[in-house]
Design an enzyme around this catalytic site. Structure first.
Site, PDB file in Angstrom:
ATOM      1  N   CYS A  33      16.821 -70.017  92.858  1.00 50.12           N
ATOM      2  CA  CYS A  33      17.933 -69.500  92.064  1.00 50.12           C
ATOM      3  C   CYS A  33      17.510 -68.211  91.364  1.00 50.12           C
ATOM      4  CB  CYS A  33      18.346 -70.545  91.034  1.00 50.12           C
ATOM      5  SG  CYS A  33      19.584 -69.978  89.849  1.00 50.12           S
ATOM      6  N   CYS A  53      16.889 -67.511  86.632  1.00 46.93           N
ATOM      7  CA  CYS A  53      15.695 -67.487  85.793  1.00 46.93           C
ATOM      8  C   CYS A  53      14.530 -66.864  86.556  1.00 46.93           C
ATOM      9  CB  CYS A  53      15.300 -68.895  85.353  1.00 46.93           C
ATOM     10  SG  CYS A  53      16.456 -69.663  84.203  1.00 46.93           S
ATOM     11  N   CYS A  86      20.964 -77.321  85.218  1.00 48.77           N
ATOM     12  CA  CYS A  86      20.659 -76.001  84.676  1.00 48.77           C
ATOM     13  C   CYS A  86      20.133 -76.195  83.259  1.00 48.77           C
ATOM     14  CB  CYS A  86      21.881 -75.082  84.669  1.00 48.77           C
ATOM     15  SG  CYS A  86      21.514 -73.420  84.060  1.00 48.77           S
ATOM     16  N   GLU A 103      37.425 -51.557  68.669  1.00 50.56           N
ATOM     17  CA  GLU A 103      37.077 -52.167  69.953  1.00 50.56           C
ATOM     18  C   GLU A 103      38.051 -51.653  71.013  1.00 50.56           C
ATOM     19  OE1 GLU A 103      34.932 -54.323  71.470  1.00 50.56           O
ATOM     20  OE2 GLU A 103      36.227 -54.263  73.226  1.00 50.56           O
ATOM     21  N   ASP A 151      27.614 -52.654  68.246  1.00 52.15           N
ATOM     22  CA  ASP A 151      27.174 -53.599  69.286  1.00 52.15           C
ATOM     23  C   ASP A 151      27.763 -53.165  70.627  1.00 52.15           C
ATOM     24  OD1 ASP A 151      26.295 -55.731  70.756  1.00 52.15           O
ATOM     25  OD2 ASP A 151      27.577 -57.226  69.799  1.00 52.15           O
ATOM     26  N   CYS A 163      21.889 -55.130  74.073  1.00 50.85           N
ATOM     27  CA  CYS A 163      21.421 -56.019  75.140  1.00 50.85           C
ATOM     28  C   CYS A 163      20.614 -55.236  76.165  1.00 50.85           C
ATOM     29  CB  CYS A 163      22.603 -56.722  75.808  1.00 50.85           C
ATOM     30  SG  CYS A 163      23.800 -55.586  76.546  1.00 50.85           S
TER      31      CYS A 163
END
Length: 416
Positions: A69, A72, A148, A300, A348, A374
Site C-alpha cells: 500500500c 504509509c 488501516c 476563504e 493556513d 502542510c
C-alpha cells in the site's frame, strides 16, 4: 543487483545511499539509516531484495498491507528517530532559504485517529462486487484494504458498507470513483468523484441503488462532486465553541488531535490581540477559537465554506465579531492597507503556499504572523519573504498529522 549502505531517509520517505559506491545517489524504499541492503536497481531507484544488516531502529510494521500500500512509507521505523526526522526535514527546508529557528519537539498524532480518507473503488472479480482501498506504492494499481492502523476504527468498520455504496458508481466502464469519506459528529459524509459524467452521469437505477446502500450503511450524506445523492442527516463538526454544518467536499483537518494541537498553539501565540485576520480560513478551524480572543476578519476562496462559517456564527454565543468573506487570496489577496489595524495574522494556505498574500503581509505593519503549512518547502519560501521584510521566525512546531507518511504539517511564529 547492488549492495548499498543507507545513509539517511530522504524527503519522500525512501532510504538514501548518497554515494552508492561511486555511482551517484540511490533511493531504496522501506530502508533505514545505517542499514546494509541488497537492492534491485532501476536507474537511481531500487527495491529491497534483502536486508543484510538491519538498523536497531527497525520495528515490525503494524499493518499487513505495509510495503504494498502506498499510504504509509515509514511504519518500520521506531517512533523517536521517526519523529526527529520530521523536525529535521523542516530544518533542511529552512536552511535552503538561509533561515534558522527553534524547532520544537514534534507533536505526534496517535494511530487509529484519522477521520478523513480517500478510498479508490474498482470493479472486483465476478461475484465479489466493488474493491475498495488505496493505491499501490508507486503505481496506479489498487490495494484492497481490510485494515488501516492510522484510521479511526469506526471508519474502518464501515469499509464493507462503503464497498457496497461504491458499486453503483462503477456502472460506467470509464468511471474510476474515489470516495472521500469524513467521519463527522452525525455519521459518515461521503463525496464521490471520478464518475463518468459525459454520458449523463449515474442512471436512475444506479442512484436508487446508491441511496439504498447509503441507507443500509446508516451514512449521514452521500454527494457526487457536490450534488446530493442521499441525505439522512446534516454532517456536523465541532470547531472550538461552534458546531458547523459541513458543505459537500469541505476541507477539514484529517486528525482531530492534530487539529487541536495546531489550534491550541496558534491561540496561545495570539493571546492579547484585539483584531485578528484568519486567511484561508476554510469552515472556521481557527476562526472560532480566535474569536474568543478578539474580532476576526476571516477570508476563504470557497463560498460554501464561508456560508457554513457564517451560519455557525449565529448559533455560537460569546464570540467577538467575525467578518467573513469569500475571496480568492491568490488573485485578490487581503491588501496591506486592509491589514492596517490587525494585530495578528493567522494563515493556513494550501500546499502551493501563499506567495501573493505573503507579499501584502510583508508590506503591512502587522506585528505577528502565525503560519500553518502542510508543505515545508513552500513555507520556507514564504518565510524568506517575511524575514526579508523585517520579521523574525521565532519558532516552528512540527505536527505529525499523517502518521508514518513523509508528509509534515507545521505552525511557524513570526514577529517584528
Amino acid at each position: 543487483m547492488r549492495e548499498l549502505t543507507i545513509d539517511a531517509v530522504g524527503a519522500q520517505g525512501d532510504g538514501l545511499s548518497r554515494n552508492a559506491e561511486g555511482k551517484g545517489a540511490a533511493f531504496v524504499p522501506l530502508t533505514l539509516p545505517g542499514e546494509r541492503v541488497l537492492a534491485r536497481m532501476d536507474g537511481a531507484r531500487g527495491e529491497v531484495a534483502e536486508i543484510l544488516i538491519p538498523s536497531p531502529d527497525r520495528v515490525t510494521p503494524p499493518c499487513r498491507h505495509f510495503g504494498t500500500c502506498g499510504g504509509c512509507a515509514l511504519q518500520h521505523w521506531a517512533s523517536e528517530p521517526y519523529r526527529a526526522w520530521k523536525g529535521e526535514q523542516i530544518r533542511l527546508q529552512l536552511s535552503m532559504e538561509g533561515l534558522e529557528t527553534e524547532i520544537l519537539p514534534t507533536f505526534a498524532a496517535p494511530p487509529a485517529s484519522r477521520r478523513r480518507v480517500a478510498l479508490h473503488a474498482r470493479k472486483g472479480p465476478k461475484g465479489v462486487g466493488a474493491l475498495l482501498g488505496f493505491k499501490e506504492r508507486r503505481s496506479w494499481n489498487l490495494v484492497p484494504i481490510a485494515e488501516c492502523p492510522v484510521t479511526d476504527p469506526r471508519l474502518v468498520a464501515a469499509l464493507p458498507a462503503l464497498a457496497r455504496l461504491a458499486e453503483p458508481f462503477l456502472e460506467h466502464p470509464k468511471s474510476a470513483p474515489t470516495l472521500h469519506v469524513t467521519l463527522t459528529g452525525t455519521g459518515l459524509d461521503i463525496d464521490v468523484t471520478g464518475v463518468e459524467r459525459k454520458s449523463g452521469g449515474l442512471s436512475a437505477d444506479a442512484r436508487m441503488r446508491a441511496a439504498m446502500a447509503a441507507s443500509e450503511g446508516d451514512f449521514a450524506r452521500v454527494t457526487m462532486a457536490g450534488e446530493t445523492v442521499y441525505g439522512a442527516r446534516q454532517p456536523l463538526v465541532k470547531l472550538g465553541p461552534a458546531v458547523v454544518a459541513l458543505p459537500p467536499g469541505a476541507f477539514l483537518q484529517a486528525v482531530p488531535a492534530a487539529e487541536r494541537a495546531m489550534v491550541d498553539f496558534a491561540v496561545a501565540e495570539a493571546q492579547g490581540a484585539s483584531r485578528l485576520a484568519d486567511l484561508y480560513c476554510g469552515v472556521g478551524t481557527f476562526t472560532f477559537r480566535l474569536a474568543e480572543i478578539g474580532a476576526v476578519h476571516a477570508a476563504e476562496m470557497s463560498a460554501p465554506a464561508i456560508g457554513a462559517l457564517k451560519a455557525a456564527i449565529g448559533s455560537t454565543p460569546g464570540l467577538k465579531p467575525i467578518q467573513a468573506e469569500a475571496r480568492d487570496l491568490v488573485r485578490r489577496p487581503v491588501l496591506s492597507t486592509e491589514l492596517a489595524k490587525i494585530d495578528v495574522v493567522v494563515i493556513d494556505p494550501p500546499r502551493a503556499g501563499a506567495a501573493e498574500q505573503t507579499v501584502e503581509i510583508a508590506k503591512s505593519k502587522v506585528p505577528k504572523v502565525i503560519s500553518v503549512s502542510c508543505n515545508p518547502a513552500t513555507f520556507a519560501k514564504d518565510a524568506r519573504a517575511l524575514v526579508e521584510a523585517g520579521f523574525r521566525l521565532e519558532k516552528v512546531l512540527p505536527v505529525d498529522q499523517f502518521v508514518w507518511s513523509p508528509h509534515i504539517e507545521l505552525v511557524g511564529v513570526f514577529t517584528r
